[in-house]
Design a protein around this motif. Structure first.
Motif: not given
Length: 704
Positions: A402-407
């Motif tokens: 995160a934050p580049f992968a939100a979930s």
């Protein structure tokens, strides 16, 4: 008033010139790349700024010139060559950045003055340690660089623009690329704009010779640009090359004089010589692009960028036929399209200094990378693991957070389709994500890595404790674990015993044995240079808590009666209060987490593995044996490890027998040496990376 009007006119002139340059570059991009790639570039430049880098960027404070010193050595490993032409203030700032954070590696700094007319000739000789060379006449960037290379004494040449601020650690990171991957011929730094956005993380060259600065205007910490990888080229603003290789390919080709495309040409020449070009994101350099040459390709020296593209395309025409067409927007999917692509999902990045499962996982990633696979790692918790994440990126693993992968689900919907093999670690992750992956990565092989059979471990613990509720929970775990195996294409286990168990419990599942993976460290110190006992194991794992408490309370007092000076080193992260309290017992040292286990492996005489329940293969036993440290263990601890009592290991299960086995082996030099050697041979035969090669080939590379 006249001064204000002059300033206003000068500002207007700059804005108009800048606008003309943008329009000219935009039209050129439309012609060469098409509207999609041009729009992508424009959007990246005009959108709101991305997140700032996690590590603050260093800029030397502006100050009038005064004498100072730069790093210098009589026998440098690296020679930093800085070509300059005027802009003495920029050169001064660059040198001050080098001086503020000197590298660990021995280096020299060479400034090649290409006939400057400003204060360069007055200031540079006053910088202590600097090798200053003034050319007789201005010859351009390429001539200045080649002159600097001829003056260099270092094993590695490092070319650095004077309009840069090298960040702390930049040079050591570049040099480490050659150490970690000896086939590297050119290592390039990650360039950042002064506002912290990416300027370039390596470059991509298209079939017509045009180029794309990969990552331009993106966040510096974006995982797509944060791992060591091969690149088509890297900017000459900050790159390193072995001096012998630079000389053998003829240096920077003068056909590109005075400048532009010489760095791209050098990268192609390096590959033609059989070496790799790699971008090293841990080497960060702020680059004030355009300070010395401007940004408008329609006039001045930047016009050579357009002219030299044609020169380059003609020289490398045959090679360029294999490059993507202009208009392609590079991303990880396109950059790694020619490789086997593997995605690994786990809760967090591996921490091999904390648990054996992490060590096995990290060594598997190393094997995949060594065989040419592109590997991505998604920790479903999305936490940045600090050094552990950086270590994966240095291995060349595309590591997300995160934050580049939100979930995790959102990331998989966007990215899963580009992978050939997807590994799901632990049954609860496999159960949660296999349905999603069947939808978004229908062609991928889904591999369920059990780590160990959780239901088997839980069942044994419940039986030892006589806990009926825990036994029912183990049965529920069994149902979930077997369901995950049925849903996956292939299941990995770590022991032959578990493989045999699944032949009974899941006869239709395809199961492969991939045991613990260890590098054989060697014998360490001999018998007489060693003392004490050691246990290694993280205490979030219940079998380890039970083992240490049982050993300390039931076994160690008996050992101390025979060996009153012996100490017991208890090592493992997050010891609970009852384990920490053991430090009050004479001879017991509770260390908690120890980042470097080697001293305890190489200097402690015996390891103990007093596990009373568990499953899988015990990494603590492998680890000790890989260091030539004999082990006394329970039957449970050596299950599935191809070990023979009295040969590779000493086995005992009740307190008196365990204590007797420890004392006997501790005192017997000949038997100690024999068991130490047998343990080393066992690891090499059954648990080394070479031993696992055939399984890794079948699981990750062979067709279904």
């Amino acid at each position: 008033m006249r001064s204000q009007a002059g300033n206003w006119l000068a500002g207007l002139h700059y804005r108009l010139a800048h606008l003309r340059g943008l329009l000219r570059r935009g039209l050129s991009s439309l012609r060469s790349r098409g509207w999609r790639a041009t729009w992508r570039r424009a959007w990246l430049q005009l959108r709101p700024p991305p997140p700032a880098p996690r590590i603050p960027l260093y800029r030397p404070p502006a100050a009038p010139f005064s004498a100072f010193a730069v790093p210098h050595a009589d026998a440098p490993r690296a020679s930093v060559v800085i070509p300059v032409y005027n802009h003495c203030e920029a050169t001064l700032a660059c040198l001050r950045a080098l001086a503020a954070h000197p590298p660990a590696a021995a280096c020299e700094v060479i400034v090649v003055d290409d006939g400057s007319a400003d204060a360069t000739a007055q200031w540079m000789p006053r910088v202590e340690g600097l090798r200053y060379h003034r050319r007789a006449a201005n010859g351009g960037f390429i001539a200045a660089c080649n002159d600097g290379a001829a003056l260099a004494r270092g094993e590695v040449l490092v070319f650095l623009n004077n309009d840069t601020f090298p960040q702390p650690g930049w040079l050591d990171a570049l040099l480490a690329t050659f150490d970690a991957q000896p086939d590297t011929g050119l290592a390039v730094a990650q360039l950042l704009y002064p506002d912290g956005r990416l300027q370039e993380s390596g470059g991509v060259v298209f079939a017509d010779g045009s180029a794309w600065s990969y990552g331009r205007f993106e966040a510096a910490d974006d995982p797509r640009y944060g791992y060591v990888r091969e690149a088509d080229y890297g900017s000459g603003a900050a790159l390193a090359i072995p001096r012998a290789l630079f000389e053998s390919v003829g240096g920077f080709d003068p056909r590109y004089a005075p400048a532009y495309y010489e760095d791209t040409d050098l990268a192609f020449a390096v590959r033609a010589a059989g070496r790799k070009v790699r971008v090293q994101p841990a080497s960060r350099v702020l680059h004030d692009e355009g300070t010395t040459a401007g940004t408008d390709t329609g006039q001045g020296i930047k016009a050579y960028q357009v002219r030299n593209r044609g020169v380059f395309a003609a020289k490398w025409a045959e090679v360029l036929r294999g490059h993507p067409p202009p208009g392609t927007v590079p991303d990880p999917a396109s950059l790694h399209a020619g490789q086997r692509r593997v995605l690994v999902l786990d809760e967090a990045v591996p921490r091999p200094d904390r648990d054996s499962a992490s060590l096995r996982q990290l060594n598997l990633l190393r094997m995949l990378r060594a065989r040419g696979a592109h590997v991505a790692f998604l920790p479903t918790g999305l936490a940045h693991g600090g050094e552990a994440t950086a270590d994966l990126q240095q291995l060349g693993v595309e590591t997300w957070y995160a934050p580049f992968a939100a979930s995790a689900p959102a990331w998989l919907r966007a990215h899963a389709a580009r992978f050939d093999v997807i590994v799901l670690t632990r049954h609860h992750l496999a159960s949660a994500f296999i349905p999603l992956l069947r939808r978004h990565a229908p062609r991928a092989r889904l591999v369920f890595d059990t780590i160990d059979l959780h239901y088997l471990r839980e069942r044994r613990g419940a039986q030892l404790a006589g806990d009926a509720a825990a036994l029912r929970a183990a049965d529920a775990t069994r149902g979930r674990e077997l369901a995950a195996m049925a849903a996956a294409d292939l299941t990995l286990v770590v022991s032959a015993e578990e493989q045999a168990q699944l032949r009974r419990d899941a006869p239709d599942a395809r199961v492969e044995l991939l045991s613990n993976l260890h590098e054989v460290a060697g014998p360490g110190a001999d018998f007489d240079a060693r003392a004490d006992l050691v246990f290694v194991g993280g205490f979030r794992h219940p079998p380890n808590v039970d083992a240490v408490l049982w050993f300390a309370r039931e076994v160690f007092p008996r050992i101390r009666q025979a060996l009153p000076e012996v100490r017991f080193h208890c090592i493992g992260a997050e010891p609970p209060p009852e384990v920490a309290a053991l430090a009050r017992q004479p001879g017991i040292l509770v260390h908690g987490h120890v980042p470097d286990l080697a001293p305890y492996m190489d200097r402690v005489r015996l390891a103990v593995a007093p596990l009373r329940f568990g499953a899988g293969v015990k990494g603590k036993v492998n680890l000790s044996m890989a260091h030539g440290q004999p082990v006394v263990a329970t039957t449970c601890a050596v299950e599935g490890m191809h070990l023979r009592d009295g040969v590779d290991v000493a086995v005992a299960d009740d307190p008196a027998a365990f204590a007797e086995a420890v004392v006997a082996l501790y005192r017997d030099r000949g038997r100690w040496r024999s068991q130490a050697q047998a343990g080393l041979e066992n690891v090499a035969r059954h648990f080394s990376l070479d031993a696992a090669a055939a399984v890794v080939q079948r699981v990750f590379f062979d067709p279904p």
